[in-house]
Design a protein around this motif. Structure first.
Motif, PDB file in Angstrom:
ATOM      1  N   SER A 172       0.901  -1.198   0.034  1.00  0.00           N
ATOM      2  CA  SER A 172      -0.078  -0.121  -0.139  1.00  0.00           C
ATOM      3  C   SER A 172       0.681   1.036   0.105  1.00  0.00           C
ATOM      4  O   SER A 172       0.587   2.310  -0.714  1.00  0.00           O
ATOM      5  N   ALA A 173       1.953   1.288   0.736  1.00  0.00           N
ATOM      6  CA  ALA A 173       3.115   2.220   0.659  1.00  0.00           C
ATOM      7  C   ALA A 173       3.378   2.575  -0.683  1.00  0.00           C
ATOM      8  O   ALA A 173       3.432   3.706  -1.265  1.00  0.00           O
ATOM      9  N   GLY A 174       3.897   1.404  -1.348  1.00  0.00           N
ATOM     10  CA  GLY A 174       4.435   1.621  -2.805  1.00  0.00           C
ATOM     11  C   GLY A 174       3.129   2.083  -3.887  1.00  0.00           C
ATOM     12  O   GLY A 174       3.612   2.598  -4.628  1.00  0.00           O
ATOM     13  N   ALA A 175       1.816   1.568  -3.131  1.00  0.00           N
ATOM     14  CA  ALA A 175       1.060   2.000  -4.386  1.00  0.00           C
ATOM     15  C   ALA A 175       0.538   3.655  -4.176  1.00  0.00           C
ATOM     16  O   ALA A 175      -0.128   4.174  -4.889  1.00  0.00           O
ATOM     17  N   THR A 176       1.066   4.230  -3.186  1.00  0.00           N
ATOM     18  CA  THR A 176       0.720   5.710  -2.872  1.00  0.00           C
ATOM     19  C   THR A 176       1.525   6.442  -3.872  1.00  0.00           C
ATOM     20  O   THR A 176       2.580   6.643  -3.690  1.00  0.00           O
ATOM     21  N   PRO A 177       0.980   7.347  -4.694  1.00  0.00           N
ATOM     22  CA  PRO A 177       1.536   8.237  -5.556  1.00  0.00           C
ATOM     23  C   PRO A 177       2.377   9.210  -4.647  1.00  0.00           C
ATOM     24  O   PRO A 177       1.503   9.884  -3.943  1.00  0.00           O
ATOM     25  N   LEU A 178       3.488   9.384  -5.025  1.00  0.00           N
ATOM     26  CA  LEU A 178       4.185  10.692  -4.185  1.00  0.00           C
ATOM     27  C   LEU A 178       3.670  11.950  -4.422  1.00  0.00           C
ATOM     28  O   LEU A 178       3.732  12.722  -3.556  1.00  0.00           O
ATOM     29  N   ASP A 179       2.991  12.097  -5.490  1.00  0.00           N
ATOM     30  CA  ASP A 179       2.413  13.490  -5.736  1.00  0.00           C
ATOM     31  C   ASP A 179       0.974  13.477  -5.120  1.00  0.00           C
ATOM     32  O   ASP A 179       0.441  14.439  -5.120  1.00  0.00           O
ATOM     33  N   ASP A 180       0.637  12.674  -4.363  1.00  0.00           N
ATOM     34  CA  ASP A 180      -0.652  12.786  -3.842  1.00  0.00           C
ATOM     35  C   ASP A 180      -0.340  13.222  -2.488  1.00  0.00           C
ATOM     36  O   ASP A 180      -1.002  12.850  -1.506  1.00  0.00           O
ATOM     37  N   LYS A 181       0.246  14.451  -2.478  1.00  0.00           N
ATOM     38  CA  LYS A 181       0.586  15.148  -1.123  1.00  0.00           C
ATOM     39  C   LYS A 181      -0.297  16.428  -0.904  1.00  0.00           C
ATOM     40  O   LYS A 181      -0.680  16.931  -1.953  1.00  0.00           O
ATOM     41  N   PRO A 182      -0.349  16.833   0.210  1.00  0.00           N
ATOM     42  CA  PRO A 182      -1.118  18.200   0.377  1.00  0.00           C
ATOM     43  C   PRO A 182      -0.796  19.244  -0.503  1.00  0.00           C
ATOM     44  O   PRO A 182       0.327  19.383  -0.862  1.00  0.00           O
ATOM     45  N   ASN A 183      -1.700  19.964  -1.186  1.00  0.00           N
ATOM     46  CA  ASN A 183      -1.478  21.035  -1.798  1.00  0.00           C
ATOM     47  C   ASN A 183      -1.043  22.106  -0.668  1.00  0.00           C
ATOM     48  O   ASN A 183      -1.055  22.122   0.412  1.00  0.00           O
ATOM     49  N   SER A 184      -0.245  23.354  -1.300  1.00  0.00           N
ATOM     50  CA  SER A 184       0.311  24.227  -0.743  1.00  0.00           C
ATOM     51  C   SER A 184      -0.619  24.874   0.244  1.00  0.00           C
ATOM     52  O   SER A 184      -1.838  25.125  -0.295  1.00  0.00           O
ATOM     53  N   PHE A 185      -0.477  25.598   1.135  1.00  0.00           N
ATOM     54  CA  PHE A 185      -1.207  26.578   1.854  1.00  0.00           C
ATOM     55  C   PHE A 185      -1.954  27.334   1.047  1.00  0.00           C
ATOM     56  O   PHE A 185      -2.858  27.903   1.128  1.00  0.00           O
ATOM     57  N   GLU A 186      -0.945  28.325   0.234  1.00  0.00           N
ATOM     58  CA  GLU A 186      -1.326  28.901  -0.791  1.00  0.00           C
ATOM     59  C   GLU A 186      -2.353  28.401  -1.805  1.00  0.00           C
ATOM     60  O   GLU A 186      -3.474  29.272  -1.925  1.00  0.00           O
ATOM     61  N   ASP A 187      -2.370  27.359  -2.289  1.00  0.00           N
ATOM     62  CA  ASP A 187      -3.173  26.786  -3.109  1.00  0.00           C
ATOM     63  C   ASP A 187      -4.438  26.640  -2.487  1.00  0.00           C
ATOM     64  O   ASP A 187      -5.857  26.992  -2.671  1.00  0.00           O
ATOM     65  N   VAL A 188      -4.456  26.190  -1.231  1.00  0.00           N
ATOM     66  CA  VAL A 188      -5.728  25.890  -0.365  1.00  0.00           C
ATOM     67  C   VAL A 188      -6.556  27.134  -0.131  1.00  0.00           C
ATOM     68  O   VAL A 188      -7.828  27.034   0.125  1.00  0.00           O
ATOM     69  N   THR A 189      -5.931  28.222   0.131  1.00  0.00           N
ATOM     70  CA  THR A 189      -6.459  29.178   0.700  1.00  0.00           C
ATOM     71  C   THR A 189      -6.581  30.340  -0.325  1.00  0.00           C
ATOM     72  O   THR A 189      -7.090  31.380  -0.053  1.00  0.00           O
ATOM     73  N   SER A 190      -6.202  30.145  -1.473  1.00  0.00           N
ATOM     74  CA  SER A 190      -6.261  31.315  -2.638  1.00  0.00           C
ATOM     75  C   SER A 190      -7.410  30.826  -3.782  1.00  0.00           C
ATOM     76  O   SER A 190      -7.616  31.638  -4.812  1.00  0.00           O
ATOM     77  N   TYR A 191      -7.602  29.577  -3.780  1.00  0.00           N
ATOM     78  CA  TYR A 191      -8.540  28.997  -5.107  1.00  0.00           C
ATOM     79  C   TYR A 191      -9.933  28.411  -4.249  1.00  0.00           C
ATOM     80  O   TYR A 191      -9.769  27.229  -4.072  1.00  0.00           O
ATOM     81  N   ASN A 192     -11.194  29.076  -4.113  1.00  0.00           N
ATOM     82  CA  ASN A 192     -12.113  28.690  -3.447  1.00  0.00           C
ATOM     83  C   ASN A 192     -13.359  29.111  -4.124  1.00  0.00           C
ATOM     84  O   ASN A 192     -13.382  29.827  -4.939  1.00  0.00           O
ATOM     85  N   ASN A 193     -14.304  28.197  -3.594  1.00  0.00           N
ATOM     86  CA  ASN A 193     -15.798  28.399  -4.059  1.00  0.00           C
ATOM     87  C   ASN A 193     -16.278  29.047  -2.769  1.00  0.00           C
ATOM     88  O   ASN A 193     -16.329  28.258  -1.734  1.00  0.00           O
ATOM     89  N   TYR A 194     -17.068  30.080  -2.841  1.00  0.00           N
ATOM     90  CA  TYR A 194     -17.674  30.790  -1.745  1.00  0.00           C
ATOM     91  C   TYR A 194     -18.447  31.905  -2.219  1.00  0.00           C
ATOM     92  O   TYR A 194     -17.969  32.978  -2.101  1.00  0.00           O
ATOM     93  N   TYR A 195     -19.537  31.659  -2.679  1.00  0.00           N
ATOM     94  CA  TYR A 195     -20.412  32.507  -3.513  1.00  0.00           C
ATOM     95  C   TYR A 195     -20.898  33.733  -2.750  1.00  0.00           C
ATOM     96  O   TYR A 195     -21.092  35.000  -3.215  1.00  0.00           O
ATOM     97  N   GLU A 196     -20.794  33.693  -1.276  1.00  0.00           N
ATOM     98  CA  GLU A 196     -21.085  34.716  -0.235  1.00  0.00           C
ATOM     99  C   GLU A 196     -19.946  35.987  -0.507  1.00  0.00           C
ATOM    100  O   GLU A 196     -20.408  37.002  -0.284  1.00  0.00           O
TER     101      GLU A 196
END
Ligand code: MTE
Length: 319
Positions: free
Chosen positions: A62-86
């Motif tokens: 299972s460790a081997g099956a984990t793509p290394l790129d399946d890692k958290p997005n950067s803080f910048e990505d997570v906090t600057s690309y959102n849907n929040y229509y309010e």
């Protein structure tokens, strides 16, 4: 006029992506595991179309099956690309405009078929619970995705504490309605306030989560401060932000996106690569920060954990 305010979180408090990942790796090493294995455990699923099974087995495969790129997005990505229509309909709007939201004092109303309905200050609402860190995949119905390190409380712990009555079958979450603080509510883009719901057994699933933070810190406003829902096997629109009300109901309520476009957004909203959106395919997705599209996984990769919730249901009809 919309006035931008600096982020609530001083930059000194923000855990950088590199620091966060290094810390996870340290914890993994201390536990005698590889960092990739920690990713597999926390995400519950990686690699194959139903990689959840491989991850759940544990061990080196299972460790081997984990793509290394399946890692958290950067803080910048997570906090600057959102849907929040309010705060506007553009992906950059929530970060630019959500500074007007005051998240303290904040009250959460517990309503409906529950032992003690009432209103409680958010800090008292959270106090009985210990915060946990969870890394989850996040798949928007618009076919983009991220991996987000949330901090918060398992939803089922909250529900267990609130003691719904036996007649309660659904839990509904509602966002603050305040057009002065949420300028997007001055326009009729959606039927405000934003609301969505889960069947009670879905809400009691161990993966369902109420987030109060991300990257080990308080939630930025654009990500749903002070309290938002996270249901990692469903499309992101289930993730109601800035929750002011949690109601226990005996029947399935209307939900914002289902009311706005019933043929496009169903009540269940389970990530399903076999059921296309009427206007685009759901079989692939663009992970923010990547160029090549990925195959979308059934239930966003959490099939082995959640598929039993939907046994016997036609997931094409109940999309
Ligand atoms: N909650 C509210 N109140 N208003 C919104 O417009 N958008 C939803 C969800 N929660 C939305 C909301 C959608 S469509 C998605 S994809 C996620 O928030 C995206 O934000 P996130 O990346 O911070 O989860």
């Amino acid at each position: 006029m919309i006035i931008r305010r600096p982020d609530d979180i001083p930059s000194s408090e923000i855990t950088s992506e590199a620091h966060y990942l290094a810390r996870r790796e340290f914890i993994a090493r201390a536990a005698g595991l590889g960092a990739a294995f920690v990713g597999a455990t926390l995400l519950g699923a990686c690699g194959t179309r139903d990689g959840a099974a491989a991850a759940a087995r544990g061990g080196p495969d299972s460790a081997g099956a984990t793509p290394l790129d399946d890692k958290p997005n950067s803080f910048e990505d997570v906090t600057s690309y959102n849907n929040y229509y309010e705060f506007g309909t553009d992906k950059a709007d929530p970060k630019a405009n959500s500074g007007s939201l005051r998240t303290r004092p904040w009250t959460v109303e517990v309503a409906g078929l529950v032992k003690s309905p009432g209103r409680v200050a958010i800090d008292d609402f959270l106090k009985p619970h210990r915060l946990e860190d969870r890394i989850y995949r996040h798949r928007c119905v618009e076919a983009w995705s991220m991996v987000i390190p949330w901090r918060g409380i398992p939803l089922r712990d909250v529900i267990t504490r609130l003691e719904p009555l036996p007649s309660a079958k659904f839990v509904q979450f509602t966002t603050l309605l305040d057009p002065r603080q949420m300028p997007g509510q001055q326009r009729n883009v959606l039927d405000w306030p934003y609301t969505d719901a889960l069947r009670l057994d879905e809400a009691m699933h161990p993966l369902a989560f109420l987030a109060t933070g991300l990257y080990g810190k308080s939630l930025p406003n654009q990500n749903g401060a002070p309290l938002r829902l996270v249901v990692p096997w469903k499309y992101g629109f289930k993730g109601v932000k800035a929750i002011v009300k949690i109601a226990f109901l005996d029947r399935q309520p209307a939900t914002t996106w289902n009311v706005a476009a019933p043929n496009e957004y169903g009540f269940y909203a389970n990530v399903n690569p076999d059921v296309d959106h009427p206007r685009w395919t759901q079989s692939r997705e663009r992970r923010i920060g990547e160029f090549r599209r990925r195959e979308t996984l059934m239930f966003n990769g959490y099939a082995s954990q959640v598929a039993s919730l939907y046994q016997g249901m036609d997931l094409r009809r109940n999309f």
